[in-house]
Design a protein around this motif. Structure first.
Motif, PDB file in Angstrom:
ATOM      1  N   UNK A   1      -0.696   0.311   8.576  1.00 59.05           N
ATOM      2  CA  UNK A   1      -1.579  -0.069   8.268  1.00 59.05           C
ATOM      3  C   UNK A   1      -2.071   0.790   7.021  1.00 59.05           C
ATOM      4  N   UNK A   2      -2.795  -0.230   5.467  1.00 59.65           N
ATOM      5  CA  UNK A   2      -3.047   0.683   4.349  1.00 59.65           C
ATOM      6  C   UNK A   2      -4.395  -0.164   4.758  1.00 59.65           C
ATOM      7  N   UNK A   3      -5.587   0.562   3.965  1.00 62.46           N
ATOM      8  CA  UNK A   3      -6.981   0.742   4.228  1.00 62.46           C
ATOM      9  C   UNK A   3      -7.037  -1.133   2.704  1.00 62.46           C
ATOM     10  N   UNK A   4      -7.815  -1.630   2.541  1.00 65.00           N
ATOM     11  CA  UNK A   4      -8.169  -2.357   2.105  1.00 65.00           C
ATOM     12  C   UNK A   4      -8.554  -2.478   0.466  1.00 65.00           C
ATOM     13  N   UNK A   5      -8.953  -0.584   0.562  1.00 66.10           N
ATOM     14  CA  UNK A   5      -9.345  -0.073  -0.360  1.00 66.10           C
ATOM     15  C   UNK A   5      -7.597   0.301  -1.078  1.00 66.10           C
ATOM     16  N   UNK A   6      -7.176   0.864   0.107  1.00 63.66           N
ATOM     17  CA  UNK A   6      -5.510   0.908  -0.853  1.00 63.66           C
ATOM     18  C   UNK A   6      -5.019   0.409  -1.288  1.00 63.66           C
ATOM     19  N   UNK A   7      -5.285  -0.905  -0.283  1.00 63.95           N
ATOM     20  CA  UNK A   7      -4.451  -2.361  -0.761  1.00 63.95           C
ATOM     21  C   UNK A   7      -4.261  -2.772  -2.295  1.00 63.95           C
ATOM     22  N   UNK A   8      -5.726  -2.811  -2.160  1.00 65.16           N
ATOM     23  CA  UNK A   8      -6.522  -3.062  -3.825  1.00 65.16           C
ATOM     24  C   UNK A   8      -5.713  -2.311  -4.941  1.00 65.16           C
ATOM     25  N   UNK A   9      -5.833  -0.795  -4.472  1.00 65.18           N
ATOM     26  CA  UNK A   9      -5.080   0.100  -5.788  1.00 65.18           C
ATOM     27  C   UNK A   9      -3.981  -0.003  -5.762  1.00 65.18           C
ATOM     28  N   UNK A  10      -3.342   0.289  -4.889  1.00 65.17           N
ATOM     29  CA  UNK A  10      -1.414  -0.181  -4.770  1.00 65.17           C
ATOM     30  C   UNK A  10      -1.452  -1.936  -5.957  1.00 65.17           C
ATOM     31  N   UNK A  11      -2.317  -2.727  -5.318  1.00 64.84           N
ATOM     32  CA  UNK A  11      -1.989  -3.937  -6.509  1.00 64.84           C
ATOM     33  C   UNK A  11      -2.775  -3.984  -8.430  1.00 64.84           C
ATOM     34  N   UNK A  12      -3.497  -2.931  -8.295  1.00 66.85           N
ATOM     35  CA  UNK A  12      -3.751  -3.099  -9.416  1.00 66.85           C
ATOM     36  C   UNK A  12      -2.689  -2.127 -10.928  1.00 66.85           C
TER      37      UNK A  12
END
Ligand SMILES: C[S@@+](CC[C@H](N)C(=O)[O-])C[C@H]1O[C@@H](n2cnc3c(N)ncnc32)[C@H](O)[C@@H]1O
Length: 293
Positions: A59-70
């Motif tokens: 799983x990817x944490x919501x914070x990391x997912x947001x950074x990856x998206x950015x």
């Protein structure tokens, strides 16, 4: 886990797929590699580890997912991956790079090997190498760290680039490497006639030949790319300065564009260099010419 939460869980596997798709749609040539490197940068994992995490559906944490998206949005807008991560691997080094400095390229790693071989062949206790137009410091720092008995001198003219050069020299802290801000045309007069190797990856693109690749066109500094009307203005300056820096029998090594071998050999021969020779890289492209003073 309640169904609502489980539906929002993001995994490395799904992110890899999504990031690859976005980068592919943006025209990035190797989207899976860049996807893995971006995700790995955020998760502090190697490419291999990212692939393993995808297989095990980590799983990817919501914070990391947001950074990856950015970061994916920035990469899809064709910002160089190395500017996003702030890092460029070069041989055994990881160099700091960003706006203002040329991102070192894999082909230069091979050109650097020619200089390393030449230095290793020297019977002198402290052979001298000079890197003219050092940019991030890639070539000079590779020479200084891989041939510790060599003394390495590096010059960079662009103040914007030099901020990165200084930072990399400070980080690597090689005691045998000297860096100056200045023009290669008159750098290091104190070692005239003593250098064993002069190496340069100068700007060599003709002014009118604007690169198609967005990452290069918009993000590499113009001073690192363009070399006047025929692209060879800085090559001529390097040839002139290297004649003075090298001792008789010393070697000049120049990186250049694939089609420039014949022109550069002619230029060097006219300047009095002995045996100018163009060496193909591992993919068979003519990217480097050497000559003996
Ligand atoms: C293609 S980049 C190569 C940088 C680095 N050596 C590398 O291979 O990654 C060329 C570099 O030469 C520098 N340069 C151009 N003209 C110069 C000059 N007259 N004196 C010193 N440096 C110069 C540019 O600012 C740029 O950093």
């Amino acid at each position: 886990m309640p169904e609502e939460i489980s539906r929002t869980v993001t995994t490395v596997s799904s992110m890899r797929e999504a990031v690859r798709g976005l980068l592919s749609a943006a025209g990035i040539s190797d989207p899976q590699v860049d996807a893995d490197l971006l995700i790995g940068f955020v998760l502090d994992a190697s490419r291999g580890r990212v692939q393993a995490m995808a297989i095990t559906d980590t799983a990817v944490s919501p914070d990391d997912a947001a950074t990856i998206n950015e970061l994916t949005t920035r990469r899809a807008a064709r910002e160089p991956l190395q500017h996003i991560t702030g890092q460029a691997p070069f041989r055994s080094l990881v160099l700091a790079v960003g706006p203002g400095v040329f991102v070192p390229r894999p082909e230069t790693e091979q050109v650097t090997q020619i200089a390393i071989d030449r230095l290793n062949q020297s019977e002198l206790p402290e052979p001298i190498a000079v890197d003219l137009g050092t940019g991030s410091g890639a070539i000079a720092l590779a020479l200084a760290t891989e041939v510790p008995r060599a003394r390495v001198f590096a010059v960079e003219k662009s103040v914007d680039a030099f901020l990165w050069t200084r930072r990399n020299f400070d980080a690597v802290a090689a005691p045998n490497a000297t860096l100056v801000l200045g023009d290669l045309a008159d750098a290091f007069p104190e070692i005239d006639g003593t250098a064993d190797v002069v190496i340069s990856n100068p700007p060599y693109i003709p002014d009118a030949a604007i690169p198609r690749e967005v990452e290069v066109r918009l993000h590499d500094p113009g001073a690192a790319l363009y070399g006047g009307e025929d692209g060879l203005d800085v090559v001529r300056a390097v040839s002139t300065r290297a004649q003075m820096l090298l001792h008789p029998g010393g070697t000049l090594i120049l990186e250049h564009g694939e089609e420039q071998g014949p022109g550069i050999r002619a230029l060097l021969a006219a300047d009095g260099w002995r045996t100018p020779r163009t060496t193909p890289d591992l993919s068979g492209r003519d990217r480097a010419t050497s000559a003996i003073r």
